[in-house]
Design an enzyme around this catalytic site. Sequence first.
Site, PDB file in Angstrom:
ATOM      1  N   HIS A   1      45.324  37.992  49.996  1.00 28.73           N
ATOM      2  CA  HIS A   1      44.214  37.425  49.213  1.00 28.73           C
ATOM      3  C   HIS A   1      43.826  38.439  48.137  1.00 28.73           C
ATOM      4  O   HIS A   1      43.380  39.537  48.455  1.00 28.73           O
ATOM      5  CB  HIS A   1      43.035  37.159  50.179  1.00 28.73           C
ATOM      6  CG  HIS A   1      41.865  36.491  49.532  1.00 28.73           C
ATOM      7  ND1 HIS A   1      40.763  36.084  50.248  1.00 28.73           N
ATOM      8  CD2 HIS A   1      41.599  36.153  48.243  1.00 28.73           C
ATOM      9  CE1 HIS A   1      39.882  35.525  49.434  1.00 28.73           C
ATOM     10  NE2 HIS A   1      40.366  35.565  48.211  1.00 28.73           N
TER      11      HIS A   1
ATOM     12  N   HIS B   1      42.035  31.236  60.026  1.00 28.24           N
ATOM     13  CA  HIS B   1      40.778  31.999  59.989  1.00 28.24           C
ATOM     14  C   HIS B   1      40.234  32.173  61.396  1.00 28.24           C
ATOM     15  O   HIS B   1      39.938  31.196  62.083  1.00 28.24           O
ATOM     16  CB  HIS B   1      39.698  31.368  59.098  1.00 28.24           C
ATOM     17  CG  HIS B   1      38.851  32.439  58.471  1.00 28.24           C
ATOM     18  ND1 HIS B   1      37.904  33.122  59.178  1.00 28.24           N
ATOM     19  CD2 HIS B   1      38.877  32.995  57.238  1.00 28.24           C
ATOM     20  CE1 HIS B   1      37.353  34.031  58.401  1.00 28.24           C
ATOM     21  NE2 HIS B   1      37.935  33.985  57.220  1.00 28.24           N
TER      22      HIS B   1
ATOM     23  N   ARG C   1      40.283  55.244  52.747  1.00 23.54           N
ATOM     24  CA  ARG C   1      40.483  56.610  52.264  1.00 23.54           C
ATOM     25  C   ARG C   1      40.910  56.704  50.807  1.00 23.54           C
ATOM     26  O   ARG C   1      41.087  57.788  50.277  1.00 23.54           O
ATOM     27  CB  ARG C   1      41.562  57.305  53.128  1.00 23.54           C
ATOM     28  CG  ARG C   1      41.037  57.899  54.410  1.00 23.54           C
ATOM     29  CD  ARG C   1      40.088  59.056  54.093  1.00 23.54           C
ATOM     30  NE  ARG C   1      39.499  59.589  55.298  1.00 23.54           N
ATOM     31  CZ  ARG C   1      40.027  60.576  55.999  1.00 23.54           C
ATOM     32  NH1 ARG C   1      41.159  61.117  55.630  1.00 23.54           N
ATOM     33  NH2 ARG C   1      39.431  61.009  57.075  1.00 23.54           N
TER      34      ARG C   1
ATOM     35  N   ASN D   1      48.724  37.537  57.640  1.00 25.06           N
ATOM     36  CA  ASN D   1      47.837  37.996  56.574  1.00 25.06           C
ATOM     37  C   ASN D   1      47.705  39.520  56.673  1.00 25.06           C
ATOM     38  O   ASN D   1      47.180  40.042  57.660  1.00 25.06           O
ATOM     39  CB  ASN D   1      46.473  37.311  56.733  1.00 25.06           C
ATOM     40  CG  ASN D   1      45.527  37.686  55.618  1.00 25.06           C
ATOM     41  OD1 ASN D   1      45.444  38.853  55.241  1.00 25.06           O
ATOM     42  ND2 ASN D   1      44.802  36.735  55.088  1.00 25.06           N
TER      43      ASN D   1
ATOM     44  N   ARG E   1      41.220  39.310  46.033  1.00 29.82           N
ATOM     45  CA  ARG E   1      39.797  39.010  45.810  1.00 29.82           C
ATOM     46  C   ARG E   1      39.360  39.497  44.430  1.00 29.82           C
ATOM     47  O   ARG E   1      39.890  40.475  43.917  1.00 29.82           O
ATOM     48  CB  ARG E   1      38.944  39.684  46.883  1.00 29.82           C
ATOM     49  CG  ARG E   1      38.923  38.909  48.179  1.00 29.82           C
ATOM     50  CD  ARG E   1      37.872  39.486  49.129  1.00 29.82           C
ATOM     51  NE  ARG E   1      37.632  38.560  50.214  1.00 29.82           N
ATOM     52  CZ  ARG E   1      36.660  37.648  50.216  1.00 29.82           C
ATOM     53  NH1 ARG E   1      35.798  37.574  49.231  1.00 29.82           N
ATOM     54  NH2 ARG E   1      36.519  36.835  51.238  1.00 29.82           N
TER      55      ARG E   1
ATOM     56  N   ARG F   1      38.663  44.256  46.945  1.00 24.64           N
ATOM     57  CA  ARG F   1      38.217  45.123  48.043  1.00 24.64           C
ATOM     58  C   ARG F   1      39.369  45.572  48.952  1.00 24.64           C
ATOM     59  O   ARG F   1      39.248  46.534  49.677  1.00 24.64           O
ATOM     60  CB  ARG F   1      37.126  44.448  48.861  1.00 24.64           C
ATOM     61  CG  ARG F   1      37.608  43.269  49.672  1.00 24.64           C
ATOM     62  CD  ARG F   1      36.537  42.740  50.571  1.00 24.64           C
ATOM     63  NE  ARG F   1      35.481  42.089  49.821  1.00 24.64           N
ATOM     64  CZ  ARG F   1      34.659  41.179  50.370  1.00 24.64           C
ATOM     65  NH1 ARG F   1      34.776  40.872  51.644  1.00 24.64           N
ATOM     66  NH2 ARG F   1      33.734  40.593  49.650  1.00 24.64           N
TER      67      ARG F   1
ATOM     68  N   HIS G   1      44.355  43.166  55.899  1.00 23.89           N
ATOM     69  CA  HIS G   1      43.639  44.142  56.726  1.00 23.89           C
ATOM     70  C   HIS G   1      44.329  45.503  56.741  1.00 23.89           C
ATOM     71  O   HIS G   1      43.714  46.512  57.059  1.00 23.89           O
ATOM     72  CB  HIS G   1      43.458  43.593  58.139  1.00 23.89           C
ATOM     73  CG  HIS G   1      42.843  42.223  58.124  1.00 23.89           C
ATOM     74  ND1 HIS G   1      41.490  42.033  57.973  1.00 23.89           N
ATOM     75  CD2 HIS G   1      43.394  40.998  58.163  1.00 23.89           C
ATOM     76  CE1 HIS G   1      41.249  40.722  57.936  1.00 23.89           C
ATOM     77  NE2 HIS G   1      42.395  40.078  58.058  1.00 23.89           N
TER      78      HIS G   1
ATOM     79  N   GLU H   1      46.432  33.900  48.353  1.00 17.03           N
ATOM     80  CA  GLU H   1      45.128  33.232  48.333  1.00 17.03           C
ATOM     81  C   GLU H   1      44.376  33.676  47.091  1.00 17.03           C
ATOM     82  O   GLU H   1      44.366  34.871  46.767  1.00 17.03           O
ATOM     83  CB  GLU H   1      44.321  33.602  49.575  1.00 17.03           C
ATOM     84  CG  GLU H   1      44.957  33.142  50.856  1.00 17.03           C
ATOM     85  CD  GLU H   1      44.236  33.705  52.072  1.00 17.03           C
ATOM     86  OE1 GLU H   1      43.187  34.352  51.911  1.00 17.03           O
ATOM     87  OE2 GLU H   1      44.734  33.510  53.166  1.00 17.03           O
TER      88      GLU H   1
HETATM   89  N1  PXP Z   1      43.586  31.804  55.870  1.00 14.15           N
HETATM   90  C1  PXP Z   1      42.735  32.024  54.841  1.00 14.15           C
HETATM   91  C2  PXP Z   1      42.678  31.008  53.741  1.00 14.15           C
HETATM   92  C3  PXP Z   1      41.963  33.203  54.782  1.00 14.15           C
HETATM   93  O1  PXP Z   1      41.122  33.401  53.760  1.00 14.15           O
HETATM   94  C4  PXP Z   1      42.118  34.163  55.815  1.00 14.15           C
HETATM   95  C5  PXP Z   1      41.353  35.442  55.744  1.00 14.15           C
HETATM   96  O2  PXP Z   1      41.718  36.178  54.625  1.00 14.15           O
HETATM   97  C6  PXP Z   1      43.008  33.889  56.850  1.00 14.15           C
HETATM   98  C7  PXP Z   1      43.716  32.688  56.869  1.00 14.15           C
HETATM   99  C8  PXP Z   1      43.236  34.839  57.977  1.00 14.15           C
HETATM  100  O3  PXP Z   1      42.064  34.966  58.719  1.00 14.15           O
HETATM  101  P1  PXP Z   1      41.959  36.064  59.855  1.00 14.15           P
HETATM  102  O4  PXP Z   1      42.113  37.392  59.186  1.00 14.15           O
HETATM  103  O5  PXP Z   1      40.601  35.843  60.429  1.00 14.15           O
HETATM  104  O6  PXP Z   1      43.070  35.797  60.822  1.00 14.15           O
END
Ligand code: PXP
Length: 262
Positions: free
Chosen positions: A42, A213, A17, A6, A44, A48, A9, A69
């Site tokens: 994801h 997650h 910035r 994922n 959103r 964000r 981040h 997602e």
């Molecule tokens: N799976 C889903 C459905 C999520 O929403 C997220 C967070 O965006 C993750 C996995 C990954 O979670 P983490 O960033 O805590 O590893």
Amino acid sequence: MKLGVNIDHIAVLRQARQINDPIITDALFFCKNAGANMITIHLREDRRHINDKDVKDIISLSPLPVNLECSLNKDIIDIVKTHKPYMATIVPEKREELTTEGGLDLKKFEKEILKTKKILEDEGIIVSLFVDPSNDVIDMCHKLQISNVELHTGKYANIYAMLYGNLGLSSHSIKELELPKEQLKQKLNDTYKAIIASANLSEFYGIKVAAGHGLNYENVKDILKIKNIKELNIGQSIVAKSVFIGLEKAIKKMKKIINETR
Ligand code: PXP
């Protein structure tokens, strides 16, 4: 066991910035080189981190399948339909939450889920639901003819962090989990058993199971023992580790743990 990385981040860092640094699409090739199996993002509703252009660029450039997602919001689903990722994971979304706090409420949103599932599956997109690990929820997934689920491991990860990590000593300590060790151990065991039972029931119904997650280099080890979980989606811990050792090494380190167990 497949690993979806994922990369939201990385976009979080860019947004700090509001400039195009780091370039999110650069991550795709580090993920591929490190042996990741999928890219997870994801989109959103509040944009964000990942934005509409990221979705377009990532899906068109990624050498790996993309798992997008998304909430049930119509505008978001239109974007998913337009860009046709390999997979769409439907997640609940609250504007004010820091991260996705729980699984989808299947009873409350049954009609919307079925409608969205049809729209996306008609476009050839695999549809997965992000759900809490509970047998009732998996029974309902079976009833709705869901082919793929992702079990929410956030509760398990939080208890694990309070029990074995240093979360309880930090300013982010989870108040309701400030409990004696024995109680936390019991809670962790109950949560872990619920994940196993949900994975087994899904397998019984022929539903493919992913999990994700809050998974990190430590708590992932017990999750890897659950044979019916075939895919993990991990973001925060990998990107956090990459700050110190680089993205490719951070992914390889996770892959090594996965390959040692599976
Ligand atoms: N799976 C889903 C459905 C999520 O929403 C997220 C967070 O965006 C993750 C996995 C990954 O979670 P983490 O960033 O805590 O590893």
